[in-house]
Design an enzyme around this catalytic site. Structure first.
Site, PDB file in Angstrom:
ATOM      1  N   PRO A  74      29.920 -46.846 -43.247  1.00 20.60           N
ATOM      2  CG  PRO A  74      32.042 -47.223 -44.175  1.00 20.60           C
ATOM      3  CD  PRO A  74      30.567 -47.340 -44.478  1.00 20.60           C
ATOM      4  N   GLY A  75      31.276 -44.633 -40.811  1.00 24.11           N
ATOM      5  CA  GLY A  75      31.596 -43.239 -40.542  1.00 24.11           C
ATOM      6  C   GLY A  75      32.867 -43.174 -39.711  1.00 24.11           C
ATOM      7  NE  ARG A  76      32.316 -44.483 -33.473  1.00 21.12           N
ATOM      8  CZ  ARG A  76      31.813 -43.603 -32.592  1.00 21.12           C
ATOM      9  NH1 ARG A  76      32.621 -42.819 -31.938  1.00 21.12           N
ATOM     10  NH2 ARG A  76      30.516 -43.545 -32.368  1.00 21.12           N
ATOM     11  CE1 TYR A  96      26.680 -39.170 -27.669  1.00 25.84           C
ATOM     12  CE2 TYR A  96      28.851 -38.527 -28.441  1.00 25.84           C
ATOM     13  CZ  TYR A  96      27.477 -38.559 -28.601  1.00 25.84           C
ATOM     14  OH  TYR A  96      26.926 -37.979 -29.716  1.00 25.84           O
ATOM     15  CB  CYS A 101      31.178 -20.910 -17.113  1.00 28.25           C
ATOM     16  SG  CYS A 101      32.394 -19.670 -17.538  1.00 28.25           S
ATOM     17  CD  GLU A 102      27.564 -26.172 -19.247  1.00 29.04           C
ATOM     18  OE1 GLU A 102      27.341 -27.379 -19.049  1.00 29.04           O
ATOM     19  OE2 GLU A 102      26.994 -25.498 -20.110  1.00 29.04           O
ATOM     20  CE1 TYR A 110      28.930 -39.360 -36.088  1.00 31.87           C
ATOM     21  CE2 TYR A 110      30.539 -41.010 -35.416  1.00 31.87           C
ATOM     22  CZ  TYR A 110      29.445 -40.642 -36.165  1.00 31.87           C
ATOM     23  OH  TYR A 110      28.851 -41.558 -37.011  1.00 31.87           O
TER      24      TYR A 110
END
Ligand code: LLP
Length: 421
Positions: free
Chosen positions: A276-278, A318, A346-347, A375
């Site tokens: 498990p991570g998240r 995402y 600037c995007e 993340y």
């Protein structure tokens, strides 16, 4: 599962006021809660306690040394995907015999380092990797304990960029080729192939894909055992989703997940591995930011904040949703305004959300982006020469800066101007 609640008109992280952190450390900053991290780990540990289980926390989700050290003290293992993560995990005190090494592109140097450290298991993802590992192991006079990562061709749903278990994804050995892989491994003196591994995706919001993948895995284990392969470990990866918004259908809870795994693998005498991570870190952290300007555009109201896509890439990459909330609870009757919340980069992709209804905000107001512990910091960059965002760990009424904000000079001190420029 949050320890980030408004108390007396301000969001607190445990017993620390976020305004205090903003004053002392500045913004933007990631803020994590020790109590939440600990609780998430313990909930998961309890959920899998009926099995012979190794919890190998997926270091990529949040690899801060303080976070890893905390998890190490709780008894957690690690799933690493690079030599860097291996070194981090070991230096945070995670014992080598609780470390698994995943990834499609492990280099010779990384394989060597992991063999040297004597990790628990390599999750091998291809025949060329198997052959290389074998030759290095022989050279070092060692036997590499491996599992083959199997690609079960299961669609786990979720965002296409984080799906990993379909045949067209680069991960694992095709399930149809598993026999060939084990046959080859049997003839390699530097390899001991004792398990299978899977990881079908991330932010998976139902148990069904896990059930399909585990069922396929169990069938495969039975077939392999019938052919005399000594399969002892089954690593089912990570991927269990978390709640990013109160409007989402709640993801399955770890207890239901644990029961499912236990039921599907019952009686096989397997050591089960989980990555498990998240689930452990996602809802244990927020990104704290400050409003720079409120700008009335031609067609939109822009809330321009001092965090940007380089600090938290998930929305840009995402289209991920993060709940946003002012740190100071708005007075009753405050206007609700539809904002596009954007950063200074600037995007146009530097947008955290569009048309988000929030209480009216003013320059200088602090806000948090919730569920940013996984993340978040690990995917941050220094784009636009913005220093890497610092990280702070709270425990009760104290906090510590666990990654400092670099200076602008730190950003370019590794760059060299050749004398012929
Ligand atoms: N094991 C392996 C082999 C993995 O590749 C991953 C995640 C995990 C375990 C942990 O999965 P989790 O429990 O955290 O779902 N950056 C994306 C997520 C990428 C996940 C990559 N692999 C995001 O921000 O949503």
């Amino acid at each position: 599962m949050r320890h980030f609640t408004p108390i007396n008109g301000q969001i607190m992280v445990e017993n620390v006021n976020l305004s205090t952190i903003a004053e002392q450390v500045g913004t933007p900053a990631y803020v994590y809660s020790t109590a939440t991290l600990t609780r998430h780990y313990k909930v998961f540990e309890q959920a899998v306690s009926g099995m012979d289980a190794l919890i190998a926390y997926s270091v990529k989700a949040n690899s801060n040394q303080a976070v890893l050290s905390l998890l190490a003290k709780l008894g957690c293992g690690a799933d690493v995907v690079s030599g860097g993560e291996l070194t981090r995990a070991l230096s945070a005190g995670i014992p080598a015999d609780k470390i698994v090494f995943s990834g499609v592109g492990k280099t010779e140097a990384e394989l060597r380092a992991a063999l040297e450290a004597e990790i628990f298991q390599f999750n091998v993802e291809s025949i060329p990797e198997l052959d290389l590992l074998n030759s290095i192991a022989l050279d070092m006079g060692k036997i590499a304990p491996i599992a083959f990562r199997i690609n079960p061709d299961v669609n786990a749903g979720g965002h296409e960029k984080i799906s990993t278990g379909r045949a067209e994804n680069k991960f694992g050995v095709d399930i149809a080729d598993a026999n060939i892989a084990f046959e080859r491994a049997r003839n390699l003196a530097g390899i001991s192939a004792n398990g299978i591994a899977m990881h079908i995706g991330s932010q998976i919001d139902s148990l069904a894909p896990f059930a399909s993948a585990i069922t396929l895995g169990v069938d495969l284990i039975k077939q392999l055992r019938a052919k005399g392969y000594p399969i002892e470990t089954f690593d089912i990866g990570g991927g269990l989703g978390i709640s990013y918004s109160a409007d989402d259908t709640p993801p399955p809870n770890p207890t239901e997940y644990g029961k499912l795994v236990e039921q599907l693998t019952d009686g096989l005498g397997l050591k089960m591995l989980f990555e498990p991570g998240r689930l452990i870190v996602g809802n244990a952290g927020v990104l704290l930011a400050k409003t720079i300007y409120v700008k009335q555009g031609g067609a939109r109201n822009f809330l321009i904040i001092d965090a940007a896509m380089n600090d938290l890439m998930r929305p840009a990459l995402y289209d991920a949703h993060h709940d946003i909330e002012p740190v100071v609870t708005p007075a009753p009757g405050t206007n609700m305004i539809s904002y596009d919340v954007v950063g200074p980069i600037c995007e146009s992709g530097d947008t955290f959300t569009q048309h988000r209804l929030l209480p009216e905000m003013h320059a200088g107001d602090l806000l948090v982006l919730h569920s940013a512990g996984a993340y978040g910091a690990v995917q941050a960059s220094q784009y636009n020469s913005r220093p890497l965002v610092p990280e702070i760990l709270v425990k009760d009424d104290k906090f510590a800066v666990i990654r400092t904000r670099p200076s602008i000079e730190d950003i370019f001190k590794t760059e060299n101007v050749p004398d012929w420029v």
